[in-house]
Design an enzyme around this catalytic site. Structure first.
Site, PDB file in Angstrom:
ATOM      1  N   SER A 144       3.159  -4.616  18.835  1.00 23.93           N
ATOM      2  CA  SER A 144       3.193  -3.780  17.646  1.00 23.93           C
ATOM      3  C   SER A 144       4.216  -4.312  16.656  1.00 23.93           C
ATOM      4  O   SER A 144       5.330  -4.683  17.045  1.00 23.93           O
ATOM      5  CB  SER A 144       3.596  -2.365  18.058  1.00 23.93           C
ATOM      6  OG  SER A 144       3.370  -1.488  17.016  1.00 23.93           O
ATOM      7  N   HIS A 154       6.132  10.075  21.708  1.00 23.92           N
ATOM      8  CA  HIS A 154       5.237   9.361  20.803  1.00 23.92           C
ATOM      9  C   HIS A 154       4.003  10.157  20.353  1.00 23.92           C
ATOM     10  O   HIS A 154       3.379   9.817  19.337  1.00 23.92           O
ATOM     11  CB  HIS A 154       4.795   8.074  21.512  1.00 23.92           C
ATOM     12  CG  HIS A 154       4.521   6.920  20.637  1.00 23.92           C
ATOM     13  ND1 HIS A 154       4.163   7.055  19.313  1.00 23.92           N
ATOM     14  CD2 HIS A 154       4.537   5.585  20.875  1.00 23.92           C
ATOM     15  CE1 HIS A 154       3.983   5.855  18.799  1.00 23.92           C
ATOM     16  NE2 HIS A 154       4.204   4.949  19.720  1.00 23.92           N
ATOM     17  N   PRO A 157       9.017   5.234  22.710  1.00 29.66           N
ATOM     18  CA  PRO A 157       9.756   4.132  22.098  1.00 29.66           C
ATOM     19  C   PRO A 157      11.135   4.596  21.625  1.00 29.66           C
ATOM     20  O   PRO A 157      11.406   5.799  21.582  1.00 29.66           O
ATOM     21  CB  PRO A 157       8.880   3.739  20.909  1.00 29.66           C
ATOM     22  CG  PRO A 157       8.111   4.961  20.579  1.00 29.66           C
ATOM     23  CD  PRO A 157       8.017   5.809  21.810  1.00 29.66           C
TER      24      PRO A 157
HETATM   25  N1  COA Z   1      -0.477 -15.522   1.916  1.00 31.61           N
HETATM   26  C1  COA Z   1       0.703 -15.098   1.462  1.00 31.61           C
HETATM   27  N2  COA Z   1       1.213 -13.886   1.730  1.00 31.61           N
HETATM   28  C2  COA Z   1       0.480 -13.073   2.531  1.00 31.61           C
HETATM   29  C3  COA Z   1      -0.769 -13.471   3.056  1.00 31.61           C
HETATM   30  C4  COA Z   1      -1.244 -14.769   2.706  1.00 31.61           C
HETATM   31  N3  COA Z   1      -2.401 -15.204   3.174  1.00 31.61           N
HETATM   32  N4  COA Z   1      -1.247 -12.469   3.813  1.00 31.61           N
HETATM   33  C5  COA Z   1      -0.341 -11.461   3.768  1.00 31.61           C
HETATM   34  N5  COA Z   1       0.695 -11.831   2.981  1.00 31.61           N
HETATM   35  C6  COA Z   1       1.868 -11.035   2.625  1.00 31.61           C
HETATM   36  C7  COA Z   1       1.484  -9.601   2.299  1.00 31.61           C
HETATM   37  O1  COA Z   1       1.114  -9.485   0.965  1.00 31.61           O
HETATM   38  C8  COA Z   1       2.750  -8.860   2.624  1.00 31.61           C
HETATM   39  O2  COA Z   1       3.640  -9.034   1.567  1.00 31.61           O
HETATM   40  P1  COA Z   1       4.935  -8.072   1.366  1.00 31.61           P
HETATM   41  O3  COA Z   1       5.966  -8.520   2.367  1.00 31.61           O
HETATM   42  O4  COA Z   1       5.329  -8.368  -0.009  1.00 31.61           O
HETATM   43  O5  COA Z   1       4.467  -6.657   1.598  1.00 31.61           O
HETATM   44  C9  COA Z   1       3.298  -9.603   3.809  1.00 31.61           C
HETATM   45  O6  COA Z   1       2.722 -10.908   3.757  1.00 31.61           O
HETATM   46  C10 COA Z   1       2.988  -8.954   5.144  1.00 31.61           C
HETATM   47  O7  COA Z   1       1.591  -8.936   5.341  1.00 31.61           O
HETATM   48  P2  COA Z   1       0.972  -9.167   6.792  1.00 31.61           P
HETATM   49  O8  COA Z   1       1.888  -9.960   7.628  1.00 31.61           O
HETATM   50  O9  COA Z   1      -0.420  -9.665   6.643  1.00 31.61           O
HETATM   51  O10 COA Z   1       0.977  -7.797   7.497  1.00 31.61           O
HETATM   52  P3  COA Z   1       0.776  -6.335   7.019  1.00 31.61           P
HETATM   53  O11 COA Z   1       2.038  -5.855   6.380  1.00 31.61           O
HETATM   54  O12 COA Z   1      -0.504  -6.169   6.314  1.00 31.61           O
HETATM   55  O13 COA Z   1       0.691  -5.641   8.465  1.00 31.61           O
HETATM   56  C11 COA Z   1      -0.406  -4.630  10.282  1.00 31.61           C
HETATM   57  C12 COA Z   1      -0.416  -5.812   9.319  1.00 31.61           C
HETATM   58  C13 COA Z   1      -1.606  -4.706  11.193  1.00 31.61           C
HETATM   59  C14 COA Z   1       0.867  -4.692  11.136  1.00 31.61           C
HETATM   60  C15 COA Z   1      -0.422  -3.333   9.416  1.00 31.61           C
HETATM   61  O14 COA Z   1      -1.623  -3.261   8.697  1.00 31.61           O
HETATM   62  C16 COA Z   1      -0.343  -2.091  10.254  1.00 31.61           C
HETATM   63  O15 COA Z   1      -1.354  -1.540  10.646  1.00 31.61           O
HETATM   64  N6  COA Z   1       0.889  -1.619  10.519  1.00 31.61           N
HETATM   65  C17 COA Z   1       1.099  -0.459  11.344  1.00 31.61           C
HETATM   66  C18 COA Z   1       1.521  -0.905  12.707  1.00 31.61           C
HETATM   67  C19 COA Z   1       1.946   0.280  13.501  1.00 31.61           C
HETATM   68  O16 COA Z   1       1.315   1.319  13.483  1.00 31.61           O
HETATM   69  N7  COA Z   1       3.071   0.116  14.210  1.00 31.61           N
HETATM   70  C20 COA Z   1       3.667   1.186  14.956  1.00 31.61           C
HETATM   71  C21 COA Z   1       2.848   1.577  16.123  1.00 31.61           C
HETATM   72  S1  COA Z   1       3.653   2.859  17.027  1.00 31.61           S
END
Ligand code: COA
Length: 641
Positions: free
Chosen positions: A551, A335, A109
């Protein structure tokens, strides 16, 4: 769905517990029956009924009491006891080291920085010196273990995360192998830390010592040295063949070429310097294209082939910082040692360092007594010349084949989605499913990376976003004959988002199915003479063909991440949700007639607008059809015709 380092300086990266992992739990092994049930549930709606019945019978035989599945599960539990992380080695081999495809586009990437405005080469080199100075400060923080522990954000926020990947940022090197690559890591305890960077300029490689006489070079010194490199590189009489091209070839082909190169001691010395460097800095020539986000990303993904900057690279090295004369800058990442989130954390730290220190105008030292950087020498036999020509041709095919677009959706972002009391990530994933269905009239095995850094040496598992609930929703929205009432569509949308969120929680808590099935499959190699039917079944093979590879890579600064598809008929979709917008980097291959990145981006827009309209239903005047509905219907008709 249930809620689920090379001699003598290098030794092979080994799975031992580190202080970065201290206190974190071990990755759990999910219950066998739970994984098998989830697997069937994930696949049922993606395959014909007859195929499903056949696969269901295979799964039942595998999971029967006293059967092979239980034997393998027992072995996996023993492996969990004995190792820091039972899946790490299997996962690394399966995901990266066994993959024979070329690294550019297929695996590596890139992160693209905001466009820079360099008036002249000195501006470009000042930026590079500033960046290198940031790298050295950051590396010093890593070496003294002073990087604060990351904590989970979003779902199940607050938990500490494994920091091990950070220690692979500057110390890793992916050595090509004939059938499998090796991830090697410098071990500082054995030998001194590497104290040089490799600078690529005009397809030539230079050793830039960053510590001379026990003193780390200042930004001014680095600038002076970079100027010497540019001067040396511009001497056309001294130019050597573009050896870096070999690293862009298939991994087995590069391993073969490396064996030939290694016969000569000059080449061995040059390879050794590259394989032990901190990182590469590629001083690129202007790409000769309009500097759109898409074109800048392409410069990072494949360098535009050997006629542009494609040979000004060394793909095996984990971090290659590109500083282009035209202002195209970013990082290309090998990666295997770390994931996107860690890369973004490191990059944002560097950019913040640069913003703080770029105020002073660094001057070159005209009477510098620093020894000049050294050009790496290569002895190129006719055989190597032939291999270089072949690598150049293959890189050109990669360049021509990539269908790539950066698309910014700016009608809304996370703020709107959170107001709907939905997870923004789950919402976007459902929009991607809707987009795929709209264009291709089916759902396909989908990969969404889920961090499992809550566990010792955790990397990622897969959120299988093509849920049955997503299928019910996308069918309701796209089946215009059935004219499903909007209120029902909204219920189906909420249900799809709920199912996606549940799968996410299951994955980040170590209960997803992909790593588990991989572990059972790999252990079967030890136990069974023949591969078990469970893992040769067409459904299992299909389940691992990720036509949609997605992703979330969020950033807090002006930059974005992108990558290529993982199968010839697939899409790569990297997205970066912001408060009021969402940036999508969409890739596919021109070689596949069914896919189109532009149409996919248009589909994403239509899907997100349509989903917003559904959420706003209660606010709409009764009887008034949402404007975006017609647009979405037109788009799917266009694509099918
Ligand atoms: N109502 C209101 N807000 C909500 C909500 C709901 N039902 N559900 C989630 N939110 C909020 C969260 O609290 C969070 O708030 P913040 O912006 O203040 O932190 C925000 O929305 C984002 O949450 P969400 O969209 O659910 O995603 P996440 O940040 O938990 O991400 C994944 C989910 C799967 C992407 C994450 O857990 C992950 O694994 N990331 C790594 C990905 C990765 O490895 N990428 C690179 C690969 S090379």
């Amino acid at each position: 769905m249930p809620i689920l380092e090379k001699a003598p300086q290098k030794t092979e990266a080994k799975a031992t517990s580190t202080e970065e992992d201290h206190g974190l739990p071990k990755l759990p092994v999910p219950p066998l029956q739970q994984t098998l049930a989830t697997y069937l549930r994930c696949m049922r709606h993606l395959i014909p009924e007859e195929q499903f019945r056949k696969s269901q019978a295979i799964v039942q035989r595998f999971g029967a009491s006293g059967g092979l599945g239980e034997t393998l599960q027992q072995k996996l539990l023993e492996r969990q006891e004995k190792t820091v992380n039972w899946v790490s080695e299997y996962w690394l081999n399966d995901m990266y080291l066994n993959n024979r495809l070329a690294l550019p586009v297929n695996s590596s990437p890139a992160i693209i920085f905001a466009r820079q405005h360099f008036q002249d080469t000195n501006d470009q080199l000042r930026f590079a010196a500033n960046l290198i100075s940031g790298v050295l400060s950051y590396k010093a923080l890593l070496d003294s273990h002073s990087i604060p522990t990351d904590c989970a954000k979003g779902q199940l926020s607050g938990q500490p995360l494994c920091m091990k990947q950070y220690y692979g940022l500057f110390s890793s090197y992916r050595l090509p192998g004939h059938t499998q690559d090796t991830l090697v890591a410098q071990k500082s305890s054995v030998m001194p830390e590497p104290e040089h960077i490799i600078v690529a300029c005009c397809n030539q490689f230079f050793v830039l010592d960053v510590v001379i006489n026990f003193r780390r070079l200042s930004e001014g010194d680095l600038f002076t040295q970079l100027r010497k490199i540019v001067k040396m590189a511009s001497n056309e009489d001294e130019r050597l063949p573009p050896i870096g091209l070999l690293t862009s070839d298939g991994r087995s082909e590069w391993a073969e070429a490396r064996t030939v190169l290694m016969k000569d001691s000059t080449n061995r010395d040059s390879l050794d310097m590259i394989e032990r460097c901190i990182c590469l800095v590629c001083l690129d020539a202007p790409g000769g294209m309009e500097l759109s986000q898409t074109n800048r990303a392409l410069q990072l993904l494949h360098g535009g082939g050997c006629s542009k900057n494609g040979a000004n690279r060394w793909y095996d090295k984990s971090l290659q910082f590109v500083v282009g004369r035209d202002g195209t800058c970013g990082v290309i990442c090998e990666h295997s040692p770390f994931d996107g989130i860690v890369l973004v954390q490191c990059t944002e730290h560097l950019l913040k360092h640069m913003t703080k220190s770029s105020k002073k105008l660094v001057r070159a030292d005209s009477v510098s007594e620093l020894p000049a950087p050294r050009r790496l020498r290569w002895k190129c036999s006719p055989e190597i010349q032939g291999l270089l020509a072949s690598s150049a041709e293959k890189l050109q095919c990669i360049v021509k084949n990539l269908d790539f677009i950066v698309y910014k959706f700016d009608s809304y972002g996370k703020t709107f989605i959170k107001k709907q009391k939905c997870s923004p990530d789950a919402f976007i994933q459902v929009a991607l499913q809707l987009t795929f269905y709209r264009l291709h009239r089916r759902l396909v095995p989908t990969y969404e990376s889920a961090s499992i850094r809550r566990f010792q040496e955790g990397r990622v598992d897969n959120i299988r976003s093509a849920t049955p609930e997503a299928l019910s929703f996308v069918k309701a929205v796209t089946d215009h004959k059935a004219s499903v009432p909007d209120a029902e569509k909204l219920l189906l949308l909420r249900n799809a988002i709920r199912a996606q969120t549940e799968y996410t929680v299951m994955a980040i808590t170590g209960m997803a199915i992909d790593n588990h099935l991989l572990g059972l499959r790999e252990l079967a190699r030890e136990v069974c003479k023949e591969p078990p039917e469970m893992f040769t079944d067409e459904t299992y093979l299909m389940s691992n063909q990720f036509i949609l590879s997605t992703s979330q890579v969020p950033t807090t600064m002006d930059m974005f991440c992108c990558y290529g598809p993982v199968v010839p008929n697939g899409y790569g979709t990297c997205y970066n949700p912001q408060a009021e917008s969402i940036l999508f980097c969409i890739s596919s291959f021109h070689g596949c007639r069914e896919t189109s990145s532009t149409k996919f981006s248009e589909g994403v827009e239509a899907s997100l607008l349509e989903m917003r309209d559904l959420c706003n239903l209660s606010l709409e005047a009764p009887g008034k059809p949402p404007a975006t509905k017609e647009k979405a219907a037109r788009l799917s008709q266009d694509h099918q015709s």
